[in-house]
Design an enzyme around this catalytic site. Structure first.
Site, PDB file in Angstrom:
ATOM      1  N   LYS A  82      27.203  17.816  21.709  1.00  0.00           N
ATOM      2  CA  LYS A  82      27.802  17.858  20.371  1.00  0.00           C
ATOM      3  C   LYS A  82      29.321  17.821  20.514  1.00  0.00           C
ATOM      4  CE  LYS A  82      26.501  20.271  16.146  1.00  0.00           C
ATOM      5  NZ  LYS A  82      26.032  21.551  15.627  1.00  0.00           N
TER       6      LYS A  82
HETATM    7  O1  G3P Z   1      25.568  23.781  13.150  1.00  0.00           O
HETATM    8  C1  G3P Z   1      26.247  23.049  12.195  1.00  0.00           C
HETATM    9  C2  G3P Z   1      26.093  23.523  10.773  1.00  0.00           C
HETATM   10  O2  G3P Z   1      24.744  23.481  10.398  1.00  0.00           O
HETATM   11  C3  G3P Z   1      26.768  24.837  10.453  1.00  0.00           C
HETATM   12  O3  G3P Z   1      26.471  25.258   9.168  1.00  0.00           O
HETATM   13  O4  G3P Z   1      26.391  27.111   7.552  1.00  0.00           O
HETATM   14  O5  G3P Z   1      28.057  27.204   9.435  1.00  0.00           O
HETATM   15  O6  G3P Z   1      28.371  25.620   7.545  1.00  0.00           O
HETATM   16  P1  G3P Z   1      27.372  26.356   8.392  1.00  0.00           P
END
Ligand code: G3P
Length: 212
Positions: A82
């Site tokens: 990633k």
């Molecule tokens: O892992 C990437 C993403 O899904 C993170 O989500 O909730 O931290 O904005 P969030």
């Protein structure tokens, strides 16, 4: 549509293992569970799931990202490196993908970033629906625009809808036909249940208890 769990918690992975195709993580998630055992945790996760495990680099420069990416890829062939949608992240994707290492371009907030990700050989691009909406923009429109660009240009890169905050986001992403989505365990649980299912079971159980 592939469904990934956005976690590094082994109990959650085991609990929802039957429903998921792989795992996504990020440095915030990893910081909660990895402590001093980053690599051994990644290895354990790879052993638990059949599909891709997205692990994010912590470096911000091309050299550091490609070195980290190669080290992650050496752990398992399930690793998907990633990388952020930055100049260095795009360059690292080009380098790693040319060596057969799958990449996931993360922190994607615009259709043009998704376009460059595809040009750089990304296996997945991760548009952050929830965080874009936190900033007052429409995350679902972003998914639609990327889907249209990828279809028009016949790119193989899969859209991985990320930063999913509610079940409606899941329904919209699935309706658009994104290639993949990543869910927290809480959203995954919400996808499985409905209050009327529970209520219906209670009614059936009562009928059965009171049978003549
Ligand atoms: O892992 C990437 C993403 O899904 C993170 O989500 O909730 O931290 O904005 P969030």
């Amino acid at each position: 549509m592939e469904i990934f769990l956005d976690t590094a918690n082994l109990e959650e992975i085991s609990l929802y293992g039957a429903f998921i195709d792989g795992i996504t993580t990020n440095p915030t998630i990893m910081s909660k569970y990895a402590h001093n055992e980053h690599y051994s945790l990644i290895r354990k996760i790879c052993e638990m799931v059949r599909g891709p495990v997205s692990v994010e680099v912590n470096s911000e420069d091309f050299e550091g990202m490609t070195q980290e990416g190669k080290k992650f890829a050496a752990i398992s062939n399930k690793i998907c490196v990633k990388l952020p949608c930055t100049f260095d992240g795009f360059m690292a994707s080009k380098e790693l993908s040319s060596r057969g290492i799958p990449t996931n371009l993360t922190l994607c907030f615009s259709p043009t970033q998704a376009l460059i990700a595809a040009k750089c050989g990304a296996t997945y691009v991760s548009p952050f629906v929830g965080r874009l909406e936190d900033a007052g923009q429409d995350g679902i429109t972003l998914l639609e625009e990327i889907a249209e660009i990828y279809q028009a240009n016949e790119y193989d890169t899969k859209i991985l809808a990320a930063s999913i905050r509610n079940v409606n986001h899941v329904i919209k992403a699935a309706t658009i036909g994104v290639g993949a989505i990543t869910l927290s365990s809480s959203i995954m649980q919400q996808c499985l249940e409905h209050p009327l299912t529970q209520k219906g079971m209670e009614i059936f159980a009562l009928s059965w208890e009171n049978r003549k």
